[in-house]
Design a protein around this motif. Structure first.
Motif, PDB file in Angstrom:
ATOM      1  N   ARG A 117      19.278  42.788  97.191  1.00 28.36           N
ATOM      2  CA  ARG A 117      19.117  42.324  95.820  1.00 28.36           C
ATOM      3  C   ARG A 117      20.502  42.258  95.196  1.00 28.36           C
ATOM      4  NH1 ARG A 117      14.292  46.296  94.108  1.00 28.36           N
ATOM      5  NH2 ARG A 117      14.621  47.267  96.116  1.00 28.36           N
ATOM      6  N   LEU A 118      20.669  41.391  94.218  1.00 29.47           N
ATOM      7  CA  LEU A 118      21.987  41.124  93.656  1.00 29.47           C
ATOM      8  C   LEU A 118      22.007  41.380  92.161  1.00 29.47           C
ATOM      9  CD1 LEU A 118      24.856  39.907  94.050  1.00 29.47           C
ATOM     10  CD2 LEU A 118      23.820  37.662  93.661  1.00 29.47           C
ATOM     11  N   VAL A 119      23.080  42.027  91.717  1.00 30.32           N
ATOM     12  CA  VAL A 119      23.342  42.207  90.292  1.00 30.32           C
ATOM     13  C   VAL A 119      24.712  41.611  90.003  1.00 30.32           C
ATOM     14  CG1 VAL A 119      23.626  43.821  88.383  1.00 30.32           C
ATOM     15  CG2 VAL A 119      22.047  44.374  90.250  1.00 30.32           C
ATOM     16  N   VAL A 120      24.777  40.726  89.029  1.00 33.31           N
ATOM     17  CA  VAL A 120      26.046  40.165  88.566  1.00 33.31           C
ATOM     18  C   VAL A 120      26.403  40.902  87.282  1.00 33.31           C
ATOM     19  CG1 VAL A 120      27.228  38.106  87.738  1.00 33.31           C
ATOM     20  CG2 VAL A 120      25.559  37.921  89.609  1.00 33.31           C
ATOM     21  N   VAL A 121      27.584  41.520  87.275  1.00 35.35           N
ATOM     22  CA  VAL A 121      28.027  42.307  86.124  1.00 35.35           C
ATOM     23  C   VAL A 121      29.167  41.580  85.430  1.00 35.35           C
ATOM     24  CG1 VAL A 121      28.999  44.498  85.351  1.00 35.35           C
ATOM     25  CG2 VAL A 121      27.400  44.464  87.267  1.00 35.35           C
ATOM     26  N   GLY A 122      28.956  41.285  84.159  1.00 37.70           N
ATOM     27  CA  GLY A 122      30.003  40.641  83.376  1.00 37.70           C
ATOM     28  C   GLY A 122      29.422  39.884  82.205  1.00 37.70           C
ATOM     29  N   ASP A 123      30.278  39.512  81.310  1.00 37.94           N
ATOM     30  CA  ASP A 123      29.873  38.802  80.101  1.00 37.94           C
ATOM     31  C   ASP A 123      29.797  37.309  80.379  1.00 37.94           C
ATOM     32  OD1 ASP A 123      29.373  37.841  77.582  1.00 37.94           O
ATOM     33  OD2 ASP A 123      31.313  38.457  76.739  1.00 37.94           O
ATOM     34  N   ILE A 124      28.574  36.774  80.384  1.00 38.66           N
ATOM     35  CA  ILE A 124      28.385  35.344  80.609  1.00 38.66           C
ATOM     36  C   ILE A 124      27.802  34.666  79.369  1.00 38.66           C
ATOM     37  CG2 ILE A 124      28.194  35.544  83.121  1.00 38.66           C
ATOM     38  CD1 ILE A 124      25.139  35.265  82.776  1.00 38.66           C
ATOM     39  N   ALA A 125      27.932  35.308  78.222  1.00 38.84           N
ATOM     40  CA  ALA A 125      27.344  34.786  76.987  1.00 38.84           C
ATOM     41  C   ALA A 125      27.831  33.368  76.673  1.00 38.84           C
ATOM     42  CB  ALA A 125      27.650  35.723  75.824  1.00 38.84           C
ATOM     43  N   GLU A 126      29.100  33.120  76.880  1.00 39.42           N
ATOM     44  CA  GLU A 126      29.646  31.794  76.578  1.00 39.42           C
ATOM     45  C   GLU A 126      29.030  30.722  77.482  1.00 39.42           C
ATOM     46  OE1 GLU A 126      33.959  29.708  77.052  1.00 39.42           O
ATOM     47  OE2 GLU A 126      33.941  31.652  76.041  1.00 39.42           O
TER      48      GLU A 126
ATOM     49  N   LEU B 296      28.031  29.741  88.205  1.00 37.70           N
ATOM     50  CA  LEU B 296      27.324  29.623  86.923  1.00 37.70           C
ATOM     51  C   LEU B 296      27.076  28.177  86.499  1.00 37.70           C
ATOM     52  CD1 LEU B 296      29.058  32.526  84.974  1.00 37.70           C
ATOM     53  CD2 LEU B 296      26.831  32.528  86.106  1.00 37.70           C
ATOM     54  N   VAL B 297      27.477  27.230  87.327  1.00 36.70           N
ATOM     55  CA  VAL B 297      27.195  25.815  87.083  1.00 36.70           C
ATOM     56  C   VAL B 297      26.072  25.441  88.056  1.00 36.70           C
ATOM     57  CG1 VAL B 297      28.122  23.468  87.066  1.00 36.70           C
ATOM     58  CG2 VAL B 297      29.594  25.405  86.424  1.00 36.70           C
ATOM     59  N   LEU B 298      24.848  25.477  87.571  1.00 37.49           N
ATOM     60  CA  LEU B 298      23.691  25.396  88.464  1.00 37.49           C
ATOM     61  C   LEU B 298      23.614  24.099  89.253  1.00 37.49           C
ATOM     62  CD1 LEU B 298      20.962  27.185  86.341  1.00 37.49           C
ATOM     63  CD2 LEU B 298      22.477  28.124  88.087  1.00 37.49           C
ATOM     64  N   ARG B 299      24.136  23.020  88.716  1.00 40.48           N
ATOM     65  CA  ARG B 299      24.053  21.744  89.443  1.00 40.48           C
ATOM     66  C   ARG B 299      24.856  21.770  90.745  1.00 40.48           C
ATOM     67  NH1 ARG B 299      27.179  20.498  85.018  1.00 40.48           N
ATOM     68  NH2 ARG B 299      29.320  19.902  85.506  1.00 40.48           N
TER      69      ARG B 299
ATOM     70  N   THR C  73      21.477  25.227  78.761  1.00 40.77           N
ATOM     71  CA  THR C  73      20.059  25.590  78.685  1.00 40.77           C
ATOM     72  C   THR C  73      19.524  25.988  80.057  1.00 40.77           C
ATOM     73  OG1 THR C  73      19.756  24.076  76.837  1.00 40.77           O
ATOM     74  CG2 THR C  73      17.774  24.764  77.995  1.00 40.77           C
ATOM     75  N   ALA C  74      19.941  25.260  81.081  1.00 43.19           N
ATOM     76  CA  ALA C  74      19.471  25.566  82.436  1.00 43.19           C
ATOM     77  C   ALA C  74      19.919  26.959  82.864  1.00 43.19           C
ATOM     78  CB  ALA C  74      19.980  24.517  83.420  1.00 43.19           C
ATOM     79  N   LEU C  75      21.174  27.299  82.595  1.00 48.25           N
ATOM     80  CA  LEU C  75      21.672  28.627  82.957  1.00 48.25           C
ATOM     81  C   LEU C  75      20.966  29.703  82.147  1.00 48.25           C
ATOM     82  CD1 LEU C  75      23.569  30.396  84.607  1.00 48.25           C
ATOM     83  CD2 LEU C  75      25.294  30.066  82.807  1.00 48.25           C
ATOM     84  N   ARG C  76      20.749  29.448  80.865  1.00 51.01           N
ATOM     85  CA  ARG C  76      20.042  30.428  80.026  1.00 51.01           C
ATOM     86  C   ARG C  76      18.659  30.705  80.607  1.00 51.01           C
ATOM     87  NH1 ARG C  76      20.169  27.986  75.169  1.00 51.01           N
ATOM     88  NH2 ARG C  76      18.177  26.973  75.549  1.00 51.01           N
ATOM     89  N   ASP C  77      17.941  29.669  80.991  1.00 46.93           N
ATOM     90  CA  ASP C  77      16.607  29.836  81.570  1.00 46.93           C
ATOM     91  C   ASP C  77      16.667  30.573  82.911  1.00 46.93           C
ATOM     92  OD1 ASP C  77      15.621  28.480  79.374  1.00 46.93           O
ATOM     93  OD2 ASP C  77      15.344  26.575  80.450  1.00 46.93           O
ATOM     94  N   PHE C  78      17.661  30.237  83.724  1.00 46.91           N
ATOM     95  CA  PHE C  78      17.841  30.877  85.027  1.00 46.91           C
ATOM     96  C   PHE C  78      18.104  32.378  84.865  1.00 46.91           C
ATOM     97  CE2 PHE C  78      20.817  31.978  88.579  1.00 46.91           C
ATOM     98  CZ  PHE C  78      19.916  31.862  89.616  1.00 46.91           C
ATOM     99  N   VAL C  79      18.977  32.728  83.942  1.00 47.88           N
ATOM    100  CA  VAL C  79      19.299  34.135  83.699  1.00 47.88           C
ATOM    101  C   VAL C  79      18.081  34.875  83.166  1.00 47.88           C
ATOM    102  CG1 VAL C  79      20.683  35.695  82.263  1.00 47.88           C
ATOM    103  CG2 VAL C  79      21.777  33.757  83.415  1.00 47.88           C
ATOM    104  N   ARG C  80      17.374  34.289  82.222  1.00 45.89           N
ATOM    105  CA  ARG C  80      16.190  34.931  81.656  1.00 45.89           C
ATOM    106  C   ARG C  80      15.138  35.184  82.737  1.00 45.89           C
ATOM    107  NH1 ARG C  80      14.715  31.381  77.941  1.00 45.89           N
ATOM    108  NH2 ARG C  80      13.215  30.399  79.308  1.00 45.89           N
ATOM    109  N   GLU C  81      14.861  34.174  83.552  1.00 48.03           N
ATOM    110  CA  GLU C  81      13.855  34.334  84.610  1.00 48.03           C
ATOM    111  C   GLU C  81      14.316  35.325  85.675  1.00 48.03           C
ATOM    112  OE1 GLU C  81      10.677  33.238  84.725  1.00 48.03           O
ATOM    113  OE2 GLU C  81      11.112  32.562  82.695  1.00 48.03           O
ATOM    114  N   SER C  82      15.588  35.281  86.026  1.00 43.38           N
ATOM    115  CA  SER C  82      16.115  36.221  87.019  1.00 43.38           C
ATOM    116  C   SER C  82      15.985  37.652  86.526  1.00 43.38           C
ATOM    117  CB  SER C  82      17.590  35.915  87.307  1.00 43.38           C
ATOM    118  OG  SER C  82      17.722  34.650  87.899  1.00 43.38           O
TER     119      SER C  82
END
Length: 123
Positions: free
Chosen positions: A76-85, A56-59, A91-100
């Motif tokens: 295809r991959l599904v990640v199940v879990g709470d990653i809200a924090e 979850l650390v995109l860099r 911002t990069a992770l938020r964008d990555f999750v939204r686009e994914s």
């Protein structure tokens, strides 16, 4: 607990156990893929607990390398879990999750109920 192949809403999925070997890099992704050889599985459902913190650390580029490896082998991959924090902190992770989540190769869902809703909608 063990990994289990299931059919959910017409899709064949591997429901990975939370206590299985962690996915920390491309090689651990290949190791998981190797256990599926010859099975007709389209989706790998990984609990967040199976992924390294670096995923979850995109860099670190771990997510990109792991996801690419699964896609190269046709999964295809599904990640199940709470990653809200984590999403709130990056911002990069938020964008990555939204686009994914807009696509059909990688989804992030909070729980199995959300997984079932996504699979039902995609069927």
């Amino acid at each position: 607990m063990v990994d289990v192949v299931q059919t959910r809403h017409g899709a064949t999925v591997l429901m990975c156990a939370p206590d299985g070997p962690p996915i920390v890099d491309e090689q651990s992704a290949v190791d998981l893929i190797g256990t599926l050889w010859g099975q007709d599985v389209g989706w790998l459902v990984l609990p967040l607990a199976r992924l390294s913190q670096d995923f979850l650390v995109l860099r670190t580029k771990v997510a990109g390398a792991v996801v690419q490896k699964f896609q190269q082998y046709g999964f295809r991959l599904v990640v199940v879990g709470d990653i809200a924090e984590q999403v709130a902190a990056s911002t990069a992770l938020r964008d990555f999750v939204r686009e994914s989540n807009r696509g059909r190769q990688l989804w992030f869902v909070a729980d199995e109920a959300e997984l079932d809703a996504r699979l039902a909608a995609a069927a």
